[in-house]
Design an enzyme around this catalytic site. Sequence first.
Site, PDB file in Angstrom:
ATOM      1  CG  ASP A 165      -6.244   7.489  11.409  1.00  0.00           C
ATOM      2  OD1 ASP A 165      -7.433   7.872  11.401  1.00  0.00           O
ATOM      3  OD2 ASP A 165      -5.676   7.036  10.399  1.00  0.00           O
ATOM      4  CB  ALA A 201      -0.919   0.000   1.217  1.00  0.00           C
ATOM      5  CE  LYS A 202       4.058   6.301  -3.591  1.00  0.00           C
ATOM      6  NZ  LYS A 202       4.697   6.370  -4.922  1.00  0.00           N
ATOM      7  N   GLY A 203       0.497   5.278   1.060  1.00  0.00           N
ATOM      8  CA  GLY A 203      -0.303   6.335   1.648  1.00  0.00           C
ATOM      9  C   GLY A 203       0.337   7.689   1.470  1.00  0.00           C
ATOM     10  CB  ALA A 204      -0.749  11.021   2.636  1.00  0.00           C
ATOM     11  CD  GLU A 205       2.920  12.400   5.959  1.00  0.00           C
ATOM     12  OE1 GLU A 205       4.159  12.342   6.118  1.00  0.00           O
ATOM     13  OE2 GLU A 205       2.331  13.430   5.598  1.00  0.00           O
ATOM     14  CB  ALA A 206       4.563   5.582   5.293  1.00  0.00           C
ATOM     15  CE  LYS A 261       3.661   4.257   8.669  1.00  0.00           C
ATOM     16  NZ  LYS A 261       2.713   4.603   9.757  1.00  0.00           N
TER      17      LYS A 261
END
Length: 216
Positions: A124, A14-19, A34
């Site tokens: 979160d 997975a690719k998120g906004a921060e990592a 991560k």
Amino acid sequence: MAVLDFFVEESLVAKGAEAELWSGTMLGMPVVIKRRTSKAYRDPALDFKLRVNRTFEEGRLISKAYMAGVSVPAPLFIDPINFMIVEDYVKGELLRDVVERKGLMHSVGVEVAKMHGAGIVHGDLTTSNVLITSEDKPVIIDFGLGAFSNDVEDLGVDVLLMKKSLEANVPAKAGALYDEFMKGYREVAGAASEEVYKRAEEIERRGRYFQERAID
């Protein structure tokens, strides 16, 4: 991509906004990696400092939670200079997909209270950040927005985030599931849980007030 002789990243999960989240192996054992990613819009020196500090802080949070007996992935390797945290791979389903299963929210409440008792807030806390194993054990994941805090305001925010997540996912049953969550929370937190519960309600009222003011 080999990072160390005993450590291999295999595939992007997975690719998120921060990592980015990678699957891989460490000494032949399945792990999750991560890695905080760079932001082109930030000054390079500031970007480096922020990523190092946030990786270090997240590593401290998950390590303390694990040592306190909170159900989290076991932290195996923390490398702030390379913006990387390696954790034990936990096979499971997201809570959001099985949230109505009997007894789950009670167990989640127990783990959240243990986390708060260790002086940690998640930041979160939603049904997307809890895994459920095949034994129906909840595992809290992703402490990227977490912090060390015993402030009842911060604890109340965590509890309210879970309530709002339930309302978004299962609106018809959110009330009953939230009650189940709070029952588990109270079993661990005891009398202190009432202050947290009331603060969550207060924060929710504040949010409604400001929303109404914005509409006016």
